[in-house]
Scaffold this motif. Structure first.
Motif, mmCIF file in Angstrom:
data_model
loop_
_atom_site.group_PDB
_atom_site.id
_atom_site.type_symbol
_atom_site.label_atom_id
_atom_site.label_comp_id
_atom_site.label_asym_id
_atom_site.label_seq_id
_atom_site.Cartn_x
_atom_site.Cartn_y
_atom_site.Cartn_z
ATOM 1 N N GLY A 66 8.997 -11.342 29.393
ATOM 2 C CA GLY A 66 7.446 -10.880 28.698
ATOM 3 C C GLY A 66 7.338 -11.396 27.617
ATOM 4 N N PHE A 67 8.373 -11.883 26.824
ATOM 5 C CA PHE A 67 7.736 -13.053 25.442
ATOM 6 C C PHE A 67 7.094 -14.169 26.152
ATOM 7 C CE2 PHE A 67 10.366 -15.139 21.220
ATOM 8 C CZ PHE A 67 8.962 -15.083 21.366
ATOM 9 N N GLN A 68 8.146 -14.734 27.299
ATOM 10 C CA GLN A 68 7.437 -15.939 28.349
ATOM 11 C C GLN A 68 5.784 -15.764 28.100
ATOM 12 O OE1 GLN A 68 10.696 -16.482 30.706
ATOM 13 N NE2 GLN A 68 11.439 -17.414 29.435
ATOM 14 N N ILE A 69 5.407 -14.473 28.627
ATOM 15 C CA ILE A 69 4.261 -13.822 29.126
ATOM 16 C C ILE A 69 3.226 -13.598 28.156
ATOM 17 C CG2 ILE A 69 2.661 -12.613 29.996
ATOM 18 C CD1 ILE A 69 5.361 -11.890 32.402
ATOM 19 N N LEU A 70 4.017 -13.327 26.511
ATOM 20 C CA LEU A 70 2.897 -13.234 25.500
ATOM 21 C C LEU A 70 2.659 -14.647 24.706
ATOM 22 C CD1 LEU A 70 4.520 -10.193 24.488
ATOM 23 C CD2 LEU A 70 2.149 -9.572 25.887
ATOM 24 N N CYS A 71 3.301 -15.437 25.182
ATOM 25 C CA CYS A 71 2.913 -16.656 24.608
ATOM 26 C C CYS A 71 2.394 -17.672 25.416
ATOM 27 C CB CYS A 71 4.413 -17.513 23.885
ATOM 28 S SG CYS A 71 5.370 -17.010 22.880
ATOM 29 N N GLU A 72 2.065 -17.209 26.261
ATOM 30 C CA GLU A 72 1.886 -17.783 27.179
ATOM 31 C C GLU A 72 0.217 -17.792 27.192
ATOM 32 O OE1 GLU A 72 1.323 -20.253 28.750
ATOM 33 O OE2 GLU A 72 3.515 -21.232 29.235
ATOM 34 N N ALA A 73 -0.184 -16.289 26.897
ATOM 35 C CA ALA A 73 -1.205 -15.711 26.982
ATOM 36 C C ALA A 73 -1.685 -15.354 25.189
ATOM 37 C CB ALA A 73 -0.826 -13.725 27.553
ATOM 38 N N GLN A 74 -1.057 -16.652 24.595
ATOM 39 C CA GLN A 74 -1.706 -16.832 23.459
ATOM 40 C C GLN A 74 -1.565 -15.513 22.400
ATOM 41 O OE1 GLN A 74 -5.226 -19.151 23.401
ATOM 42 N NE2 GLN A 74 -3.137 -21.247 23.997
ATOM 43 N N LEU A 75 -0.864 -14.503 22.800
ATOM 44 C CA LEU A 75 -1.067 -13.091 22.271
ATOM 45 C C LEU A 75 0.610 -12.979 21.159
ATOM 46 C CD1 LEU A 75 -1.349 -10.377 25.184
ATOM 47 C CD2 LEU A 75 -3.314 -11.124 23.147
ATOM 48 N N LEU A 76 1.005 -14.326 20.741
ATOM 49 C CA LEU A 76 1.990 -14.520 20.536
ATOM 50 C C LEU A 76 2.117 -15.923 20.172
ATOM 51 C CD1 LEU A 76 4.882 -12.075 21.209
ATOM 52 C CD2 LEU A 76 3.647 -11.689 19.362
ATOM 53 N N PRO A 77 2.524 -16.078 18.799
ATOM 54 C CA PRO A 77 2.747 -18.292 18.812
ATOM 55 C C PRO A 77 3.567 -18.334 19.385
ATOM 56 C CG PRO A 77 3.014 -16.787 16.692
ATOM 57 C CD PRO A 77 2.792 -15.454 17.789
ATOM 58 N N GLY A 78 3.016 -20.216 18.734
ATOM 59 C CA GLY A 78 4.560 -20.448 19.985
ATOM 60 C C GLY A 78 4.736 -20.629 21.391
ATOM 61 N N THR A 79 5.455 -20.888 21.217
ATOM 62 C CA THR A 79 6.321 -20.674 23.441
ATOM 63 C C THR A 79 7.868 -21.165 23.470
ATOM 64 O OG1 THR A 79 5.631 -22.500 25.536
ATOM 65 C CG2 THR A 79 6.354 -23.652 23.610
ATOM 66 N N LEU A 80 7.542 -20.846 24.675
ATOM 67 C CA LEU A 80 9.492 -20.344 25.434
ATOM 68 C C LEU A 80 9.921 -22.016 26.377
ATOM 69 C CD1 LEU A 80 10.849 -19.432 23.612
ATOM 70 C CD2 LEU A 80 9.442 -17.958 24.115
ATOM 71 N N ILE A 81 10.787 -22.699 25.669
ATOM 72 C CA ILE A 81 10.963 -24.113 26.715
ATOM 73 C C ILE A 81 12.152 -24.248 27.119
ATOM 74 C CG2 ILE A 81 8.966 -25.820 25.287
ATOM 75 C CD1 ILE A 81 11.380 -26.530 24.119
ATOM 76 N N HIS A 82 12.623 -25.020 28.200
ATOM 77 C CA HIS A 82 14.154 -24.892 28.432
ATOM 78 C C HIS A 82 14.879 -24.445 27.309
ATOM 79 C CE1 HIS A 82 13.343 -25.611 33.178
ATOM 80 N NE2 HIS A 82 12.191 -26.087 32.343
ATOM 81 N N ASN A 83 15.821 -24.051 27.536
ATOM 82 C CA ASN A 83 17.371 -24.284 27.524
ATOM 83 C C ASN A 83 18.017 -25.231 26.455
ATOM 84 O OD1 ASN A 83 17.480 -21.088 26.943
ATOM 85 N ND2 ASN A 83 18.811 -21.898 29.079
ATOM 86 N N THR A 84 18.215 -26.192 25.597
ATOM 87 C CA THR A 84 18.706 -27.177 25.420
ATOM 88 C C THR A 84 19.749 -27.771 25.897
ATOM 89 O OG1 THR A 84 20.002 -26.665 23.329
ATOM 90 C CG2 THR A 84 17.899 -27.364 22.592
ATOM 91 N N SER A 85 20.453 -26.894 26.419
ATOM 92 C CA SER A 85 21.799 -27.225 27.070
ATOM 93 C C SER A 85 21.025 -27.035 29.083
ATOM 94 C CB SER A 85 22.722 -26.181 27.425
ATOM 95 O OG SER A 85 22.144 -25.113 28.113
ATOM 96 N N HIS A 86 20.221 -26.956 28.851
ATOM 97 C CA HIS A 86 19.262 -26.814 30.831
ATOM 98 C C HIS A 86 20.529 -26.584 31.869
ATOM 99 C CE1 HIS A 86 16.212 -30.453 29.425
ATOM 100 N NE2 HIS A 86 17.507 -30.851 28.546
ATOM 101 N N ARG A 87 20.703 -25.012 30.968
ATOM 102 C CA ARG A 87 21.491 -24.273 31.761
ATOM 103 C C ARG A 87 20.961 -22.891 31.497
ATOM 104 N NH1 ARG A 87 27.760 -26.052 31.108
ATOM 105 N NH2 ARG A 87 27.639 -28.353 32.167
#
Length: 232
Positions: free
Chosen positions: A88-109
């Motif tokens: 849901g957080f990811q969707i809100l960022c994609e919809a630009q209702l929240l600033p920033g974005t969520l990308i792959h964990n640095t561990s890639h896991r």
């Protein structure tokens, strides 16, 4: 209060959210299908966790085009409360209702574990009732949970106290080792400038029932409810 929990194809935490809001907190809850246009007079909308549309392209990228997101956006613009957890957080960022974005964990896991977080301030409804020295133990489960924004955006949300929670160690110290996914400045959740849209990667609904031996997440929901009821 009346809550609407949005269900997208691929949502898998909707029942958990409904259970906590209805059975633990005693609130009225309705499910809102992703094609709905009628919000049924809800006081707050919740976008739960899961893998909407299979996380194709990237998490939340397709869900932002669901018909109901037009209604969610208008609801938020009018001051309505919206909470997004994990996907849901990811969707809100994609919809630009929240600033920033969520990308792959640095561990890639994919990471699934209990994680300590601490409220960054007490200026938003979702963290207003949480003592700043209270360490919360809240589960996380994500593969794309690394919060990222450019330097200017990070400075802006930091200056405006828009950071809600940060990842920390058991003693409440915000350290690099306590950061599970590489999020900038250990950010675990943010709000918009108007403080009515909230997003967080940790799952408070998974830590709200005494049967699970952990009710730290209930404090987050209760903080929201206390604010909402005080402003009815």
């Amino acid at each position: 209060m009346k809550f609407g929990v949005v269900v997208f194809p691929g949502s898998n935490c909707d029942e958990d959210m409904v259970y906590v809001l209805k059975n633990i907190l005693g609130q009225q809850v309705v499910k809102l299908w992703h094609k709905d246009h009628n919000l049924q007079g809800v006081d707050m909308i919740v976008l739960p966790g899961g893998f909407s549309y299979g996380d194709y392209l990237r998490s939340g990228a397709i869900a932002k085009f669901s018909p109901i997101m037009n209604e969610v956006t208008e609801f938020a613009k009018k001051g309505g409360y919206v909470l997004g957890v994990c996907n849901g957080f990811q969707i809100l960022c994609e919809a630009q209702l929240l600033p920033g974005t969520l990308i792959h964990n640095t561990s890639h896991r994919f990471i699934c574990k209990n994680q300590f977080i601490v409220a960054d301030n007490n200026v938003s409804p979702i963290n207003a009732s949480i003592p700043l020295d209270r360490v919360l133990n809240i589960p996380i489960a994500h593969g794309e949970g690394c919060y990222y924004a450019d330097v200017e955006t990070i400075k802006e949300i930091e200056d405006n106290a828009q950071v809600l929670f940060r990842y920390c160690n058991p003693e409440g110290h915000i350290t690099e080792d306590a950061n599970p996914n590489g999020s900038v400045n250990n950010i675990a959740g943010v709000t918009n400038i108007h403080r009515n849209v909230f997003g967080m990667m940790p799952h408070p609904e998974r830590a709200a029932d005494e049967e699970l031996g952990n009710t730290d997440g209930r404090l987050i929901f209760e903080s929201l409810l206390n604010h909402m009821m005080a402003n009815v």
